[in-house]
Motif scaffolding. Structure first.
Motif, PDB file in Angstrom:
ATOM      1  N   LEU A 115       0.835  -1.207   0.000  1.00 28.68           N
ATOM      2  CA  LEU A 115       0.000   0.000   0.000  1.00 28.68           C
ATOM      3  C   LEU A 115       0.867   1.252   0.000  1.00 28.68           C
ATOM      4  CD1 LEU A 115      -2.737   1.386   0.203  1.00 28.68           C
ATOM      5  CD2 LEU A 115      -2.673   1.039   2.665  1.00 28.68           C
ATOM      6  N   LYS A 116       1.911   1.255   0.801  1.00 31.54           N
ATOM      7  CA  LYS A 116       2.802   2.413   0.862  1.00 31.54           C
ATOM      8  C   LYS A 116       3.461   2.672  -0.484  1.00 31.54           C
ATOM      9  CE  LYS A 116       6.771   4.303   3.391  1.00 31.54           C
ATOM     10  NZ  LYS A 116       7.747   4.046   4.487  1.00 31.54           N
ATOM     11  N   SER A 117       3.835   1.610  -1.185  1.00 30.38           N
ATOM     12  CA  SER A 117       4.576   1.766  -2.439  1.00 30.38           C
ATOM     13  C   SER A 117       3.725   2.338  -3.567  1.00 30.38           C
ATOM     14  CB  SER A 117       5.161   0.421  -2.869  1.00 30.38           C
ATOM     15  OG  SER A 117       4.142  -0.479  -3.291  1.00 30.38           O
ATOM     16  N   VAL A 118       2.397   2.163  -3.493  1.00 27.08           N
ATOM     17  CA  VAL A 118       1.546   2.635  -4.586  1.00 27.08           C
ATOM     18  C   VAL A 118       0.686   3.835  -4.224  1.00 27.08           C
ATOM     19  CG1 VAL A 118       1.443   0.357  -5.663  1.00 27.08           C
ATOM     20  CG2 VAL A 118      -0.336   1.015  -4.023  1.00 27.08           C
ATOM     21  N   SER A 119       0.754   4.276  -2.968  1.00 27.88           N
ATOM     22  CA  SER A 119      -0.181   5.329  -2.547  1.00 27.88           C
ATOM     23  C   SER A 119       0.439   6.704  -2.376  1.00 27.88           C
ATOM     24  CB  SER A 119      -0.875   4.933  -1.237  1.00 27.88           C
ATOM     25  OG  SER A 119       0.071   4.777  -0.205  1.00 27.88           O
ATOM     26  N   ARG A 120       1.756   6.822  -2.492  1.00 29.06           N
ATOM     27  CA  ARG A 120       2.440   8.104  -2.411  1.00 29.06           C
ATOM     28  C   ARG A 120       1.962   8.897  -1.188  1.00 29.06           C
ATOM     29  NH1 ARG A 120       1.516   7.486  -8.035  1.00 29.06           N
ATOM     30  NH2 ARG A 120      -0.300   8.818  -7.964  1.00 29.06           N
ATOM     31  N   SER A 121       1.517  10.131  -1.382  1.00 30.57           N
ATOM     32  CA  SER A 121       1.204  10.992  -0.240  1.00 30.57           C
ATOM     33  C   SER A 121      -0.008  10.505   0.549  1.00 30.57           C
ATOM     34  CB  SER A 121       0.970  12.436  -0.704  1.00 30.57           C
ATOM     35  OG  SER A 121      -0.117  12.493  -1.606  1.00 30.57           O
ATOM     36  N   PRO A 142     -10.220  -0.925   6.465  1.00 33.00           N
ATOM     37  CA  PRO A 142     -11.189  -0.730   5.382  1.00 33.00           C
ATOM     38  C   PRO A 142     -10.806   0.395   4.425  1.00 33.00           C
ATOM     39  CG  PRO A 142     -12.110  -0.021   7.499  1.00 33.00           C
ATOM     40  CD  PRO A 142     -10.850  -0.758   7.794  1.00 33.00           C
ATOM     41  N   VAL A 143     -10.269   1.486   4.945  1.00 32.04           N
ATOM     42  CA  VAL A 143      -9.878   2.591   4.069  1.00 32.04           C
ATOM     43  C   VAL A 143      -8.682   2.184   3.204  1.00 32.04           C
ATOM     44  CG1 VAL A 143      -8.979   4.953   3.995  1.00 32.04           C
ATOM     45  CG2 VAL A 143     -10.799   4.360   5.603  1.00 32.04           C
ATOM     46  N   GLY A 144      -7.707   1.513   3.811  1.00 29.66           N
ATOM     47  CA  GLY A 144      -6.541   1.075   3.049  1.00 29.66           C
ATOM     48  C   GLY A 144      -6.916   0.061   1.984  1.00 29.66           C
ATOM     49  N   LEU A 145      -7.785  -0.888   2.302  1.00 32.66           N
ATOM     50  CA  LEU A 145      -8.201  -1.885   1.320  1.00 32.66           C
ATOM     51  C   LEU A 145      -8.981  -1.236   0.184  1.00 32.66           C
ATOM     52  CD1 LEU A 145      -8.429  -4.775   0.363  1.00 32.66           C
ATOM     53  CD2 LEU A 145     -10.418  -5.065   1.882  1.00 32.66           C
ATOM     54  N   ALA A 146      -9.876  -0.316   0.520  1.00 32.21           N
ATOM     55  CA  ALA A 146     -10.620   0.388  -0.529  1.00 32.21           C
ATOM     56  C   ALA A 146      -9.660   1.110  -1.466  1.00 32.21           C
ATOM     57  CB  ALA A 146     -11.601   1.378   0.099  1.00 32.21           C
ATOM     58  N   LEU A 198      -6.471   0.305  -2.098  1.00 28.90           N
ATOM     59  CA  LEU A 198      -5.747  -0.676  -2.911  1.00 28.90           C
ATOM     60  C   LEU A 198      -6.597  -1.152  -4.093  1.00 28.90           C
ATOM     61  CD1 LEU A 198      -3.800  -3.212  -0.653  1.00 28.90           C
ATOM     62  CD2 LEU A 198      -2.860  -1.592  -2.308  1.00 28.90           C
ATOM     63  N   LEU A 199      -7.850  -1.478  -3.824  1.00 31.96           N
ATOM     64  CA  LEU A 199      -8.722  -1.971  -4.881  1.00 31.96           C
ATOM     65  C   LEU A 199      -9.001  -0.897  -5.924  1.00 31.96           C
ATOM     66  CD1 LEU A 199     -11.183  -3.997  -2.634  1.00 31.96           C
ATOM     67  CD2 LEU A 199      -9.554  -4.954  -4.274  1.00 31.96           C
ATOM     68  N   ALA A 200      -9.218   0.331  -5.462  1.00 35.00           N
ATOM     69  CA  ALA A 200      -9.463   1.431  -6.397  1.00 35.00           C
ATOM     70  C   ALA A 200      -8.214   1.720  -7.227  1.00 35.00           C
ATOM     71  CB  ALA A 200      -9.901   2.673  -5.635  1.00 35.00           C
ATOM     72  N   SER A 206      -6.044 -10.910  -6.353  1.00 32.34           N
ATOM     73  CA  SER A 206      -6.875 -11.957  -5.750  1.00 32.34           C
ATOM     74  C   SER A 206      -6.767 -11.933  -4.231  1.00 32.34           C
ATOM     75  CB  SER A 206      -6.468 -13.328  -6.294  1.00 32.34           C
ATOM     76  OG  SER A 206      -6.789 -13.430  -7.668  1.00 32.34           O
ATOM     77  N   ALA A 207      -5.567 -11.698  -3.728  1.00 32.87           N
ATOM     78  CA  ALA A 207      -5.376 -11.622  -2.278  1.00 32.87           C
ATOM     79  C   ALA A 207      -6.095 -10.422  -1.695  1.00 32.87           C
ATOM     80  CB  ALA A 207      -3.877 -11.547  -1.959  1.00 32.87           C
ATOM     81  N   ALA A 208      -6.051  -9.290  -2.398  1.00 28.02           N
ATOM     82  CA  ALA A 208      -6.758  -8.099  -1.922  1.00 28.02           C
ATOM     83  C   ALA A 208      -8.262  -8.339  -1.898  1.00 28.02           C
ATOM     84  CB  ALA A 208      -6.411  -6.902  -2.804  1.00 28.02           C
ATOM     85  N   LEU A 209      -8.782  -9.013  -2.919  1.00 29.80           N
ATOM     86  CA  LEU A 209     -10.214  -9.310  -2.951  1.00 29.80           C
ATOM     87  C   LEU A 209     -10.613 -10.217  -1.794  1.00 29.80           C
ATOM     88  CD1 LEU A 209     -10.615  -9.836  -6.792  1.00 29.80           C
ATOM     89  CD2 LEU A 209     -11.768  -8.079  -5.443  1.00 29.80           C
TER      90      LEU A 209
END
Length: 359
Positions: free
Chosen positions: A14-20, A35-39, A41-43, A107-110
């Protein structure tokens, strides 16, 4: 799923793809983070699918719709096969290793959705469905990136709806998460708080649209409403001309003013959070301050439609805003003066821009 695998998805990946955004996420109350972090990642995975221009738009749309179905609970063989093809077809075309790993971990995120409690699961499914509806709009509305054509939004209401689909809904989701996990934090009518949260998200998305306008135009996407352009004697194609920044200055002035109105609602949203709810306050303050700093750059950028001169604040400036706001997060009067000063600087730039346009 093992705790280690879950920690990797909602931590390093999550840190590697979410920048700020990761800064905001980590400062949230602990109960909101999963829940916020998972949402997010999926988005982010959905956005990567929608934006992979090496794959033709119709195919991207099919994979995006499959992901939406999977998020909604569809476990049919066809949907599972489509999710598997994301790794085969899309992940391998990513230039960034982190984006590739995200898609390979889809698949793991889902699977993590099913580990949420019922209310969080419903909220995550709802927000990802709405966000992917905005991405679907992009794929159905605009031509392929290499087509050489440009399409514009039909009117201001379409722009307003789009900013809701891709960001305003996030303010709504954020508010629901706050009320569910930190009950009693905001002592105001629920409907009014939701409405401000929606405007908060719209402020951030309109900022992104204006900041990225030059780059979007060059892949065929004009989010500036066609009637607004025509009112000032412009067409989407004319925004590519060397003198476009000056000619389109009145368009910038009008949309920046709209964005500022949304930011005022965002500030009201933030000040409704108690001063001692430090984590929630900071999570709201940081995007407001970064957004207003971006608008200030835009208002003073005479070449805002030049793709080599994008109005983007630097990493050091982000850290300065984070440090400064953390030091004064409990002091409403100081924060209000800071936000009002930034708004005033944007408005001063708009005044200068308007005068230049008349001249």
């Amino acid at each position: 799923m093992s705790n280690t695998a879950k920690a990797d998805l909602l931590g390093p990946l999550l840190k590697s793809v979410s920048r700020s955004f990761y800064l905001t996420l980590r400062v949230l109350p602990a109960r909101m983070r999963d829940p916020v972090g998972l949402a997010y990642l999926l988005a982010r995975a959905a956005d990567t699918i929608a934006d992979t221009s090496l794959i033709e738009p119709a195919r991207r749309l099919a994979l995006l719709l499959a992901l939406r179905a999977a998020v909604g609970g569809d476990r049919s063989e066809g949907t599972r096969a489509a999710i598997g093809r994301v790794a085969d077809e899309v992940a391998g075309r990513q230039a960034l290793a982190d984006e590739k790993r995200l898609l390979e971990s889809l698949s793991a995120a889902l699977a993590l959705i099913d580990e949420l409690d019922a209310s969080d699961r419903a909220a995550v499914r709802d927000i990802v469905t709405t966000l992917t509806t905005g991405m679907e709009f992009d794929l159905r509305t605009f031509p392929a990136e290499d087509s050489g054509r440009i399409a514009a939004l039909r009117d201001a209401s379409e722009l307003d709806r789009y900013t809701y689909l891709v960001a305003g809904c996030v303010g709504e989701f954020w508010t629901k998460m706050t009320c569910a996990h930190v009950p009693g934090t905001i002592d105001e009518p629920h409907g009014a708080v939701i409405a401000r949260g929606v405007r908060f998200g719209k402020a951030l998305q309109l900022t992104n649209i204006l900041r990225d306008c030059a780059k979007d135009l060059r892949i065929g996407r004009c989010y500036l409403p066609l009637p607004l352009l025509e009112r000032h004697g412009l067409t989407p194609a004319s925004l590519l001309a060397a003198d476009a920044s000056a000619r389109a200055r009145p368009v910038l002035v009008e949309l920046l003013a709209t964005a500022l109105d949304h930011y005022r609602a965002a500030a009201d949203y933030t000040f409704a959070i108690p001063r001692l709810s430090i984590r929630l306050r900071l999570a709201c303050l940081w995007p407001i301050l970064i957004g207003l700093e971006t608008l200030r750059l835009l208002a003073n950028n005479d070449a805002w439609l030049d793709p080599t001169k994008i109005s983007k604040i630097g990493r050091n400036d982000v850290y300065r805003l984070v440090a400064g706001s953390t030091a004064v997060v409990c002091f409403d009067s100081v924060l209000r003066r800071w936000i009002e000063r930034l708004i005033g600087e944007v408005e001063a730039g708009l005044g200068a821009a308007a005068a230049a346009a008349v001249a």
